[in-house]
Design an enzyme around this catalytic site. Sequence first.
Site, PDB file in Angstrom:
ATOM      1  N   TRP A 197       0.832  -1.207   0.000  1.00  0.00           N
ATOM      2  CA  TRP A 197       0.000   0.000   0.000  1.00  0.00           C
ATOM      3  C   TRP A 197       0.859   1.245   0.000  1.00  0.00           C
ATOM      4  O   TRP A 197       0.528   2.243  -0.636  1.00  0.00           O
ATOM      5  CB  TRP A 197      -0.959   0.006   1.193  1.00  0.00           C
ATOM      6  CG  TRP A 197      -1.889  -1.161   1.169  1.00  0.00           C
ATOM      7  CD1 TRP A 197      -1.908  -2.212   2.040  1.00  0.00           C
ATOM      8  CD2 TRP A 197      -2.933  -1.421   0.209  1.00  0.00           C
ATOM      9  NE1 TRP A 197      -2.887  -3.107   1.670  1.00  0.00           N
ATOM     10  CE2 TRP A 197      -3.521  -2.645   0.565  1.00  0.00           C
ATOM     11  CE3 TRP A 197      -3.406  -0.736  -0.910  1.00  0.00           C
ATOM     12  CZ2 TRP A 197      -4.578  -3.199  -0.162  1.00  0.00           C
ATOM     13  CZ3 TRP A 197      -4.454  -1.286  -1.632  1.00  0.00           C
ATOM     14  CH2 TRP A 197      -5.031  -2.512  -1.257  1.00  0.00           C
TER      15      TRP A 197
ATOM     16  N   ASP B 204      -0.893   6.755   6.641  1.00  0.00           N
ATOM     17  CA  ASP B 204      -1.952   5.795   6.329  1.00  0.00           C
ATOM     18  C   ASP B 204      -1.988   4.815   7.499  1.00  0.00           C
ATOM     19  O   ASP B 204      -1.056   4.030   7.692  1.00  0.00           O
ATOM     20  CB  ASP B 204      -1.619   5.077   5.019  1.00  0.00           C
ATOM     21  CG  ASP B 204      -2.664   4.013   4.652  1.00  0.00           C
ATOM     22  OD1 ASP B 204      -3.585   3.772   5.453  1.00  0.00           O
ATOM     23  OD2 ASP B 204      -2.535   3.428   3.555  1.00  0.00           O
TER      24      ASP B 204
ATOM     25  N   LYS C 295     -10.834  -2.214   8.292  1.00  0.00           N
ATOM     26  CA  LYS C 295     -10.025  -3.152   9.069  1.00  0.00           C
ATOM     27  C   LYS C 295     -10.288  -3.039  10.572  1.00  0.00           C
ATOM     28  O   LYS C 295     -10.626  -4.025  11.205  1.00  0.00           O
ATOM     29  CB  LYS C 295      -8.542  -2.975   8.764  1.00  0.00           C
ATOM     30  CG  LYS C 295      -8.170  -3.690   7.469  1.00  0.00           C
ATOM     31  CD  LYS C 295      -7.495  -2.823   6.468  1.00  0.00           C
ATOM     32  CE  LYS C 295      -7.379  -3.520   5.120  1.00  0.00           C
ATOM     33  NZ  LYS C 295      -6.901  -2.617   4.092  1.00  0.00           N
TER      34      LYS C 295
HETATM   35  C1  LIG Z   1      -6.555  -1.954   2.929  1.00  0.00           C
HETATM   36  C2  LIG Z   1      -5.601  -0.870   2.866  1.00  0.00           C
HETATM   37  C3  LIG Z   1      -5.721   0.183   1.936  1.00  0.00           C
HETATM   38  C4  LIG Z   1      -6.724   0.193   0.810  1.00  0.00           C
HETATM   39  O1  LIG Z   1      -7.983   0.543   1.175  1.00  0.00           O
HETATM   40  P1  LIG Z   1      -9.171   0.552   0.113  1.00  0.00           P
HETATM   41  O2  LIG Z   1     -10.317   1.015   0.971  1.00  0.00           O
HETATM   42  O3  LIG Z   1      -9.338  -0.824  -0.418  1.00  0.00           O
HETATM   43  O4  LIG Z   1      -8.831   1.541  -0.951  1.00  0.00           O
HETATM   44  C5  LIG Z   1      -4.806   1.215   2.002  1.00  0.00           C
HETATM   45  N1  LIG Z   1      -3.820   1.219   2.901  1.00  0.00           N
HETATM   46  C6  LIG Z   1      -3.653   0.207   3.788  1.00  0.00           C
HETATM   47  C7  LIG Z   1      -2.525   0.256   4.757  1.00  0.00           C
HETATM   48  C8  LIG Z   1      -4.538  -0.857   3.795  1.00  0.00           C
HETATM   49  O5  LIG Z   1      -4.373  -1.858   4.674  1.00  0.00           O
END
Ligand SMILES: *Cc1c(COP(=O)(O)O)cnc(C)c1O
Length: 319
Positions: free
Chosen positions: A69, A136, A160
């Site tokens: 990511w 993030d 998550k």
């Molecule tokens: C799952 C995830 C994403 C992506 O999220 P989406 O909602 O599918 O765009 C981005 N960054 C991290 C660290 C993730 O675990």
Amino acid sequence: MSLLELPHRGKEFIEILEESKALVKKLCGIGDEYEVLWLQGGGKMQFCMIPMNFLTDARTAGYIDSGHWAHEAVEYAHYYGNARILASSKESNYSHLPEWPNMQTDLAYLHVTTNNTIYGTQWHNIPKTEVPLIADMSSDIFSAKTDYSRFSVFYAAVQKNLGAAGLALVVIRKDMLHKSQVVLPAMMSYAMHAREKSVLNTANVFGVYVSLLMLRWIDARGIDAIEKENKRKAALLYDAIDSNGNFSANIKEKAHRSLMNVCFSANTPEVEQAFLALCEKNNITGVKGHRSVGGFRASLYNAVTFEQVEELVGVMNRM
Ligand SMILES: *Cc1c(COP(=O)(O)O)cnc(C)c1O
């Protein structure tokens, strides 16, 4: 009327929004110097919005490339301006965290992914930096005590640790908001979303409500208790992997290991097949690793209990 029938600018939904924003600030230990936004488009939309809003002048943004990511975030940034990878562990297939870089202080921002969901590494201590820090936190927000006030912007796709897919929580310090680009379509502008208090367009009312329920649950348990439990869960599983001759942890450097995503492999293809079959027989699903890595991944998000980890370890020990 149900929540799904109520107007998104009506009093009832505004109360849900206000309570959720207040809880986010309380749990993060931050005040009104931050703006809390609920935006649609999940995590990846933030990969676009960050450079669109903050990478508008001739400056460069720095990215730490510590996983899938993290890498995608910098690829998105290339569309909008000068984005540079300052540190990367891609060469070793992200099996450890990269060395924290020395960096120029005039960067527009530094982007870091606090937990690498697919590879199973996590920054437990992010060094201090002069540069505006953007994080993030999609896969570890509210999993442990963190000094959120160190971040100029932090965000999380909620699916998550914080609710149902279809939303991102975005928290922005107001001085960054003033720095953000104004000549953007309103939907892409943090300043416009802030001005419209997260109802610039029809909000994902159900998603915000589910996240409010999660925030109440996190608040009732307390971050301290959640952190303690997450550490117990991860220790139990890593110990089981390290002491079982059939399995190996993917991340050898213990200080880099994620408390949220425990990635491991079977030492032979026979063990891999037998373990998957035994898991299935015992109603344990979803332990197969991400398709880009293989092996196994046990995601120990806040909602997973210690007892569930004990069950997984029980099955491993029968191998
Ligand atoms: C799952 C995830 C994403 C992506 O999220 P989406 O909602 O599918 O765009 C981005 N960054 C991290 C660290 C993730 O675990």
